[in-house]
Design a protein around this motif. Structure first.
Motif, PDB file in Angstrom:
ATOM      1  N   PHE A   1      53.661 -29.241  58.516  1.00 57.24           N
ATOM      2  CA  PHE A   1      54.575 -28.953  59.591  1.00 57.24           C
ATOM      3  C   PHE A   1      54.823 -27.453  59.651  1.00 57.24           C
ATOM      4  N   PRO A   2      54.959 -26.922  60.842  1.00 58.56           N
ATOM      5  CA  PRO A   2      55.191 -25.479  60.994  1.00 58.56           C
ATOM      6  C   PRO A   2      56.503 -25.033  60.352  1.00 58.56           C
ATOM      7  N   ILE A   3      56.492 -23.816  59.796  1.00 63.45           N
ATOM      8  CA  ILE A   3      57.638 -23.257  59.091  1.00 63.45           C
ATOM      9  C   ILE A   3      58.018 -21.915  59.713  1.00 63.45           C
ATOM     10  N   ASP A   4      59.311 -21.679  59.866  1.00 68.42           N
ATOM     11  CA  ASP A   4      59.826 -20.414  60.368  1.00 68.42           C
ATOM     12  C   ASP A   4      59.696 -19.363  59.262  1.00 68.42           C
ATOM     13  N   PHE A   5      59.035 -18.244  59.546  1.00 69.80           N
ATOM     14  CA  PHE A   5      58.833 -17.191  58.544  1.00 69.80           C
ATOM     15  C   PHE A   5      60.152 -16.600  58.058  1.00 69.80           C
ATOM     16  N   ARG A   6      61.117 -16.460  58.928  1.00 74.23           N
ATOM     17  CA  ARG A   6      62.386 -15.817  58.557  1.00 74.23           C
ATOM     18  C   ARG A   6      63.273 -16.721  57.709  1.00 74.23           C
ATOM     19  N   TYR A  13      58.372 -29.926  64.033  1.00 72.50           N
ATOM     20  CA  TYR A  13      57.317 -30.639  64.728  1.00 72.50           C
ATOM     21  C   TYR A  13      56.039 -30.593  63.904  1.00 72.50           C
ATOM     22  N   ALA A  14      55.090 -31.437  64.281  1.00 76.21           N
ATOM     23  CA  ALA A  14      53.785 -31.482  63.618  1.00 76.21           C
ATOM     24  C   ALA A  14      52.757 -31.978  64.623  1.00 76.21           C
ATOM     25  N   PHE A  15      51.509 -31.633  64.395  1.00 83.64           N
ATOM     26  CA  PHE A  15      50.406 -32.155  65.203  1.00 83.64           C
ATOM     27  C   PHE A  15      49.667 -33.176  64.360  1.00 83.64           C
ATOM     28  N   TYR A  77      52.575 -22.184  54.557  1.00 83.65           N
ATOM     29  CA  TYR A  77      52.810 -21.874  55.970  1.00 83.65           C
ATOM     30  C   TYR A  77      51.602 -22.207  56.849  1.00 83.65           C
ATOM     31  N   ARG A  78      50.501 -22.554  56.262  1.00 81.78           N
ATOM     32  CA  ARG A  78      49.256 -22.728  57.010  1.00 81.78           C
ATOM     33  C   ARG A  78      49.051 -24.170  57.483  1.00 81.78           C
TER      34      ARG A  78
END
Length: 109
Positions: A1-6, A13-15, A77-78
């Motif tokens: 799942f996508p992660i906020d860098f900050r 969400y996820a694909f 993060y990938r």
């Protein structure tokens, strides 16, 4: 799942690419509207078709040259790929990958 860098928090969400349209529909029927999380949360799962990219090949093409694959970005993060429940290597970039940025600010470096 996508992660906020900050914040280093999941962005929510996820694909997923399922094997058949029937699998995708069964998944949608089971998870759309899900809200019984193991931790307290008011979030409700919403399942939708991805736009504008659709299908595994399109998503791999979209992300393989992404700044997410720069050497400075931690693996967590990938994007990842799984096959039969096992993680498999993401296809390598086809061109030089630039470090991630937000506006004019470099991230994670």
């Amino acid at each position: 799942f996508p992660i906020d860098f900050r914040t280093r928090a999941a962005v929510g969400y996820a694909f997923l690419n399922l094997r058949t349209p029937e699998d995708a529909e069964a998944f949608r029927q089971r998870l759309d509207g899900f809200s019984r999380w193991c931790l307290p949360s008011s979030k409700v799962c919403s399942v939708a078709w991805s736009q504008p990219h659709q299908g595994l090949d399109a998503h791999v093409a979209r992300y393989r040259n992404s700044p997410l694959f720069h050497d400075s970005v931690p693996d967590a993060y990938r994007p990842v790929l799984f096959r039969d429940g096992e993680r498999v290597p993401f296809p390598p970039p086809t061109k030089r990958v630039k470090p991630p940025r937000q506006g004019t600010e470099r991230m994670l470096v």
